[in-house]
Design an enzyme around this catalytic site. Structure first.
Site, PDB file in Angstrom:
ATOM      1  NE  ARG A 160      -4.027  -1.880   0.568  1.00  0.00           N
ATOM      2  CZ  ARG A 160      -3.932  -3.109   0.040  1.00  0.00           C
ATOM      3  NH1 ARG A 160      -3.065  -3.688  -0.663  1.00  0.00           N
ATOM      4  NH2 ARG A 160      -5.340  -3.909   0.265  1.00  0.00           N
ATOM      5  CB  SER A 235      -8.448  -1.955   4.471  1.00  0.00           C
ATOM      6  OG  SER A 235      -8.875  -3.357   4.177  1.00  0.00           O
ATOM      7  CD  GLU A 331      -5.776   0.642   2.490  1.00  0.00           C
ATOM      8  OE1 GLU A 331      -6.639   0.892   1.746  1.00  0.00           O
ATOM      9  OE2 GLU A 331      -5.421  -0.420   3.100  1.00  0.00           O
TER      10      GLU A 331
END
Ligand code: EPU
Length: 335
Positions: A160, A235, A331
């Protein structure tokens, strides 16, 4: 160009926030002309709004990227290179590839967002990340107006992560992305999670890329809320990567804590497990909540504000740190 524009429809959390100015760019020239016109104002570049939590009204400009187009730019016997403009919806690209029988991104079906933001996050799911198919991207330098090509090595992709989130943050606007896909002898990735199980349940013996995509879609739909129905940003936190020693300590206390290898003496642990075992799965505070099937996903039941969701996230971070001594990192971009 619009003034005082509501962004509720432009973020998948569906929270209210207004942009002082809102500009939609359909071409690279539109992007540059906006950057030049508003040089002295803050400019936020917006893709699909699927990795974003807006906690306030935005002064300055929101620049919505709507460049469209998909083209085969290299065609070989066994693979193609596809050039996709930044404003294409990611899942539409996956569907296009399935129709053409181009393999490589079927495990990434149903990820919300646009093509241009996929490299920033190095989007990933079910054992595949964008970097696995990435060829290059073209990005506009916000200072010079030059178009620059970034090859795989230039992007510093990680879990990520990419150069566009770190060293070069806010310095480039991605205009298009090239991906390298197979035309035959597709390399199916079936090992991750329950893909093989689902295929077996569906009675699929010799899966192709379409069946894999269908299995991924079935798994995602069983766990992850559809942002069109229940506001969310996928998420909310990253899965923390910690030392093996730390995982051993925790597994001594919690033998059923899952963990996955993540490089040299490092392991990844599912934040969803930590949040669930901190007691927050299905928790709701006003209209802000933690999804009942996947504790890593925060949801907006209707009228939650970005600040309320941010507060809930902080409460979860504090409790997980208190219970397990692990720091969760969002995130999602919180603005
Ligand atoms: N788990 C729990 N409780 C929960 C949720 C998860 O105990 O409420 C545990 C289970 O042990 C499960 C493990 O966590 O086996 C992993 O869960 P899951 O397979 O749902 O994946 P994840 O680690 O929670 C990551 C990505 C997702 C991606 C899936 C599948 C991150 C931050 N998230 O989630 O990506 O779809 O794997 O590959 O890496 C996203 O980034 O928005 C996203 C949805």
């Amino acid at each position: 160009m619009q003034q005082n524009k509501s962004l509720k429809a432009f973020n998948t959390f569906g929270v209210e926030s207004h942009a002082e100015w809102f500009v939609e760019a359909r071409t690279a020239d539109d992007v540059w002309s906006c950057l030049e016109t508003f040089r002295d104002k803050p400019i936020m570049v917006l893709g699909g709004g699927s990795n974003l939590l807006l906690t306030k009204d935005l002064s300055g400009v929101v620049l919505k990227i709507s460049l469209k187009g998909i083209a085969v730019v290299q065609d070989y016997e066994n693979h193609v290179v596809l050039e996709v403009q930044a404003g294409e919806v990611w899942h539409d690209v996956v569907q296009y590839c399935l129709e053409q029988d181009y393999g490589g991104i079927e495990n990434l079906a149903l990820i919300p967002g646009q093509m241009g933001t996929a490299p920033i996050q190095n989007i990933g799911a079910y054992g595949v990340e964008l970097k696995d198919v990435f060829d290059s991207c073209v990005a506009l330098n916000r200072n010079t107006g030059q178009k620059e090509v970034f090859n795989l090595d230039d992007c510093h992709f990680g879990y990520r992560e990419s150069v566009f989130k770190n060293e070069l943050k806010n310095q480039f606007v991605i205009l298009s992305v090239r991906v390298r896909l197979t035309k035959r002898q597709h390399e199916l990735k079936l090992d991750y999670g329950s893909i093989s199980e689902v295929l077996q349940q569906q009675g699929v013996k010799n899966p192709g890329i379409r069946q894999v995509a269908q299995a991924v879609i079935a798994i995602r739909q069983s766990k992850l809320p559809d942002p069109k129905i229940l506001g969310n940003s996928g998420s909310f936190f990253k899965n923390p990567i910690v030392s093996e020693a730390e995982v051993n300590r925790l597994q001594g206390l919690y033998p059923d804590l899952p963990s996955y290898q993540a490089g040299n003496h490092l392991k990844k642990i599912p934040a969803g497990w930590l949040i669930q075992h901190a007691g927050y799965k299905g928790y709701r505070q006003g209209d802000a909540g933690v999804h009942e099937n996947q504790a890593l996903v925060l949801v907006n039941y209707g009228e939650a504000t970005g600040l309320e969701i941010k507060e809930l996230a902080q409460t979860i971070q504090d409790k997980v740190f208190h219970d397990f001594g692990i720091k969760l990192t969002p995130e999602v971009n919180i603005i």
